[in-house]
Design an enzyme around this catalytic site. Structure first.
Site, PDB file in Angstrom:
ATOM      1  N   LYS A  80       0.869  -1.173   0.000  1.00 27.75           N
ATOM      2  CA  LYS A  80       0.000   0.000   0.000  1.00 27.75           C
ATOM      3  C   LYS A  80       0.903   1.219   0.000  1.00 27.75           C
ATOM      4  O   LYS A  80       2.058   1.144   0.427  1.00 27.75           O
ATOM      5  CB  LYS A  80      -0.852  -0.013   1.286  1.00 27.75           C
ATOM      6  CG  LYS A  80      -2.125   0.771   1.199  1.00 27.75           C
ATOM      7  CD  LYS A  80      -3.289  -0.092   0.733  1.00 27.75           C
ATOM      8  CE  LYS A  80      -4.557   0.738   0.669  1.00 27.75           C
ATOM      9  NZ  LYS A  80      -5.732  -0.049   0.321  1.00 27.75           N
ATOM     10  N   GLY A 185     -25.338   1.806   4.000  1.00 27.50           N
ATOM     11  CA  GLY A 185     -24.482   2.440   2.992  1.00 27.50           C
ATOM     12  C   GLY A 185     -24.888   2.025   1.601  1.00 27.50           C
ATOM     13  O   GLY A 185     -24.661   0.886   1.179  1.00 27.50           O
ATOM     14  N   GLY A 187     -23.874   3.192  -1.424  1.00 23.34           N
ATOM     15  CA  GLY A 187     -22.949   3.862  -2.340  1.00 23.34           C
ATOM     16  C   GLY A 187     -22.657   2.987  -3.544  1.00 23.34           C
ATOM     17  O   GLY A 187     -23.505   2.206  -3.990  1.00 23.34           O
ATOM     18  N   ASN A 188     -21.437   3.101  -4.052  1.00 24.44           N
ATOM     19  CA  ASN A 188     -21.056   2.364  -5.261  1.00 24.44           C
ATOM     20  C   ASN A 188     -21.250   0.864  -5.107  1.00 24.44           C
ATOM     21  O   ASN A 188     -21.765   0.202  -6.008  1.00 24.44           O
ATOM     22  CB  ASN A 188     -19.591   2.640  -5.594  1.00 24.44           C
ATOM     23  CG  ASN A 188     -19.424   3.996  -6.208  1.00 24.44           C
ATOM     24  OD1 ASN A 188     -20.264   4.445  -6.984  1.00 24.44           O
ATOM     25  ND2 ASN A 188     -18.348   4.683  -5.843  1.00 24.44           N
ATOM     26  N   VAL A 189     -20.828   0.335  -3.974  1.00 26.69           N
ATOM     27  CA  VAL A 189     -20.953  -1.109  -3.759  1.00 26.69           C
ATOM     28  C   VAL A 189     -22.329  -1.448  -3.196  1.00 26.69           C
ATOM     29  O   VAL A 189     -23.007  -2.358  -3.688  1.00 26.69           O
ATOM     30  CB  VAL A 189     -19.849  -1.627  -2.800  1.00 26.69           C
ATOM     31  CG1 VAL A 189     -20.035  -3.111  -2.531  1.00 26.69           C
ATOM     32  CG2 VAL A 189     -18.465  -1.362  -3.386  1.00 26.69           C
ATOM     33  N   TYR A 191     -25.277  -0.035  -3.323  1.00 29.14           N
ATOM     34  CA  TYR A 191     -26.436   0.011  -4.219  1.00 29.14           C
ATOM     35  C   TYR A 191     -26.447  -1.205  -5.154  1.00 29.14           C
ATOM     36  O   TYR A 191     -27.483  -1.838  -5.363  1.00 29.14           O
ATOM     37  CB  TYR A 191     -26.477   1.309  -5.036  1.00 29.14           C
ATOM     38  CG  TYR A 191     -27.752   1.359  -5.852  1.00 29.14           C
ATOM     39  CD1 TYR A 191     -28.951   1.712  -5.260  1.00 29.14           C
ATOM     40  CD2 TYR A 191     -27.763   0.969  -7.193  1.00 29.14           C
ATOM     41  CE1 TYR A 191     -30.151   1.692  -5.969  1.00 29.14           C
ATOM     42  CE2 TYR A 191     -28.953   0.947  -7.918  1.00 29.14           C
ATOM     43  CZ  TYR A 191     -30.135   1.306  -7.298  1.00 29.14           C
ATOM     44  OH  TYR A 191     -31.314   1.270  -8.000  1.00 29.14           O
TER      45      TYR A 191
HETATM   46  P1  NAD Z   1     -19.032   4.852  -1.412  1.00 27.16           P
HETATM   47  O1  NAD Z   1     -18.384   6.057  -0.833  1.00 27.16           O
HETATM   48  O2  NAD Z   1     -19.467   4.863  -2.836  1.00 27.16           O
HETATM   49  O3  NAD Z   1     -20.302   4.418  -0.533  1.00 27.16           O
HETATM   50  C1  NAD Z   1     -20.343   4.497   0.840  1.00 27.16           C
HETATM   51  C2  NAD Z   1     -21.759   4.950   1.201  1.00 27.16           C
HETATM   52  O4  NAD Z   1     -21.876   4.891   2.610  1.00 27.16           O
HETATM   53  C3  NAD Z   1     -22.049   6.385   0.770  1.00 27.16           C
HETATM   54  O5  NAD Z   1     -23.282   6.437   0.077  1.00 27.16           O
HETATM   55  C4  NAD Z   1     -22.111   7.141   2.102  1.00 27.16           C
HETATM   56  O6  NAD Z   1     -23.030   8.228   2.063  1.00 27.16           O
HETATM   57  C5  NAD Z   1     -22.560   6.049   3.043  1.00 27.16           C
HETATM   58  N1  NAD Z   1     -22.243   6.303   4.440  1.00 27.16           N
HETATM   59  C6  NAD Z   1     -21.165   6.907   4.989  1.00 27.16           C
HETATM   60  N2  NAD Z   1     -21.270   6.936   6.334  1.00 27.16           N
HETATM   61  C7  NAD Z   1     -22.435   6.321   6.637  1.00 27.16           C
HETATM   62  C8  NAD Z   1     -23.100   6.026   7.848  1.00 27.16           C
HETATM   63  N3  NAD Z   1     -22.591   6.384   9.030  1.00 27.16           N
HETATM   64  N4  NAD Z   1     -24.283   5.366   7.790  1.00 27.16           N
HETATM   65  C9  NAD Z   1     -24.821   5.004   6.606  1.00 27.16           C
HETATM   66  N5  NAD Z   1     -24.245   5.262   5.412  1.00 27.16           N
HETATM   67  C10 NAD Z   1     -23.058   5.918   5.442  1.00 27.16           C
HETATM   68  O7  NAD Z   1     -17.978   3.659  -1.140  1.00 27.16           O
HETATM   69  P2  NAD Z   1     -17.976   2.221  -1.810  1.00 27.16           P
HETATM   70  O8  NAD Z   1     -16.980   2.199  -2.899  1.00 27.16           O
HETATM   71  O9  NAD Z   1     -19.366   1.787  -2.043  1.00 27.16           O
HETATM   72  O10 NAD Z   1     -17.358   1.361  -0.623  1.00 27.16           O
HETATM   73  C11 NAD Z   1     -18.144   0.980   0.503  1.00 27.16           C
HETATM   74  C12 NAD Z   1     -17.283   0.203   1.488  1.00 27.16           C
HETATM   75  O11 NAD Z   1     -16.751  -0.956   0.849  1.00 27.16           O
HETATM   76  C13 NAD Z   1     -16.094   0.983   2.025  1.00 27.16           C
HETATM   77  O12 NAD Z   1     -15.839   0.585   3.359  1.00 27.16           O
HETATM   78  C14 NAD Z   1     -14.955   0.509   1.132  1.00 27.16           C
HETATM   79  O13 NAD Z   1     -13.702   0.638   1.780  1.00 27.16           O
HETATM   80  C15 NAD Z   1     -15.333  -0.944   0.959  1.00 27.16           C
HETATM   81  N6  NAD Z   1     -14.754  -1.536  -0.257  1.00 27.16           N
HETATM   82  C16 NAD Z   1     -15.048  -1.021  -1.477  1.00 27.16           C
HETATM   83  C17 NAD Z   1     -14.494  -1.602  -2.612  1.00 27.16           C
HETATM   84  C18 NAD Z   1     -14.817  -1.078  -3.990  1.00 27.16           C
HETATM   85  O14 NAD Z   1     -14.505  -1.763  -4.973  1.00 27.16           O
HETATM   86  N7  NAD Z   1     -15.428   0.081  -4.114  1.00 27.16           N
HETATM   87  C19 NAD Z   1     -13.625  -2.704  -2.495  1.00 27.16           C
HETATM   88  C20 NAD Z   1     -13.370  -3.236  -1.226  1.00 27.16           C
HETATM   89  C21 NAD Z   1     -13.935  -2.632  -0.112  1.00 27.16           C
END
Ligand code: NAD
Length: 360
Positions: A80, A185, A187-189, A191
């Site tokens: 990292k 949550g 978000g990207n994942v 939803y």
């Molecule tokens: P994102 O930022 O797109 O989505 C996160 C969502 O969580 C957002 O909509 C945000 O508004 C919401 N959120 C934040 N604080 C909150 C709370 N207290 N209560 C409810 N909702 C809250 O991020 P993502 O890419 O969807 O990733 C989500 C999680 O998965 C993160 O922990 C990330 O580290 C982990 N992750 C993501 C990936 C990836 O490919 N994107 C890979 C491995 C792990």
């Protein structure tokens, strides 16, 4: 600031402290272990309060990548990097190019991908000076859609597959029809996971701090909106944390009614002992670094010719790996996280079997 005797050092193979006077770049690159292959991991940019805080973060994240890639059966090591600075105030093309030149000097020991504070576009700027960046190429997605390099769809699909494996083990059912799932949550994942669950017939409860994200899930997926932290204590079958870390703690574990926790968020356990606390309450926890590996699998294949079908098949092995972890945990009466760590160590410590994907 101690380095070799740092509590998080854990036999890291390599650490670089990078400084470039002209652009103000200050960064640390940590390579935990390369027994399985080059260390691939995100490059995070964050305004750390101290050098000590940056070092601690990079060491913990780098070690985590070794375990995640080994459990995903990728021929990758763990590494990292962190750039110290506010991405909104201190990021510049020149700084990113300086980082790219430094990555080139490492000769492929470490391969950088996007992380919080950096974007695909930033990695492309670094890539002007090095080929040791990943997750930057547009390609056919594993799901048949066009992908811009964003790993979220693969992460969501892997989480879906892992959730099904957890439900099969804990609830003894192979279908999700009518299964009650709470997603924290959207978000990207989150939803995309909710979409897959909805398509499979699950009933959804959702919470997000952004009301538009919640409204979308309610309108498009028929989900029920829930206020605040109530989402973790609902009377549902599965809780899927997909927002932030440390959500599994003394308070939330005491309130959980679900018998399965399976979500994508990183570092869900506030403390290592919370793994044991879940197990004692009879709740099956799918370790986050196993279930959310779809993204790293996707990024890894980018370097191996974009075979979308191979990505799908590989992501689906997350279910098998979790099945093995759950079975061993039941047999030994040990928490799933402990078993996952042991399985990873079997795979990355010397004498392990080779995985099925090599990175050139
Ligand atoms: P994102 O930022 O797109 O989505 C996160 C969502 O969580 C957002 O909509 C945000 O508004 C919401 N959120 C934040 N604080 C909150 C709370 N207290 N209560 C409810 N909702 C809250 O991020 P993502 O890419 O969807 O990733 C989500 C999680 O998965 C993160 O922990 C990330 O580290 C982990 N992750 C993501 C990936 C990836 O490919 N994107 C890979 C491995 C792990």
């Amino acid at each position: 600031m101690s380095v070799f005797s740092h509590p998080e050092f854990d036999n890291h193979q390599h650490l670089s402290f990078v400084s470039d006077e002209e652009t103000g770049l200050r960064a640390i690159v940590a390579v935990h272990n390369t027994n399985r292959g080059p260390a691939l991991g995100g490059c995070r940019m964050f305004p750390y309060a101290s050098d000590e805080a940056a070092l601690r973060d990079v060491l913990r994240l780098s070690r985590g990548m070794t375990y995640k890639s080994a459990l995903a059966n990728l021929d990758l090591g763990g590494g990292k990097s962190v750039i110290i600075g506010d991405p909104r105030a201190h990021k510049s093309e020149a700084l990113l190019e300086a980082m790219g030149r430094f990555l080139e000097q490492l000769g492929g020991l470490y391969i950088a991908a996007e992380d919080s504070g950096t974007s695909v576009a930033d990695l492309q700027v670094m890539g002007r000076h090095t080929r040791h960046v990943a997750g930057i190429a547009a390609r056919p997605g594993f799901d048949g859609r066009h992908s811009n390099g964003d790993p979220s769809p693969a992460t969501a699909y892997g989480t879906f597959v892992g959730l099904k494996a957890a439900v099969a083990h804990q609830l003894g059912r192979s279908d999700l029809e009518g299964l009650k799932v709470a997603v924290q949550g959207i978000g990207n994942v989150g939803y995309r996971l909710a979409q897959l669950l909805s398509d499979a017939g699950a009933k959804l409860w959702v919470h997000d701090i952004h009301s538009d994200a919640v409204a979308r899930a309610v309108d498009e997926l028929g989900a029920t909106a829930v206020a605040g932290d109530e989402i973790l204590g609902l009377n549902v079958d599965v809780v899927a944390p997909c927002a932030l870390g440390a959500v599994l703690n003394d308070q939330s574990i005491a309130r959980l009614q679900a018998r399965v926790v399976a979500g994508a968020a990183n570092n869900q356990l506030e403390l290592a002992r919370h793994d044991q606390a879940l197990s004692q309450r009879g709740i099956l926890y799918a370790p986050d670094f196993v279930i959310n590996a779809g993204g790293i699998i996707d990024v890894c294949y980018e370097r191996n010719g974009h075979d979308a079908e191979a990505v799908r098949r590989h992501v689906e092995t997350i279910g098998d790996t979790l099945g093995e972890i759950f079975a061993r945990a039941s047999l030994t009466q040990q928490p799933t996280g402990v078993i996952a760590n042991r399985l990873a160590e079997e795979r990355f410590k010397p004498g392990r079997e080779k995985g099925d994907l090599q990175v050139a």
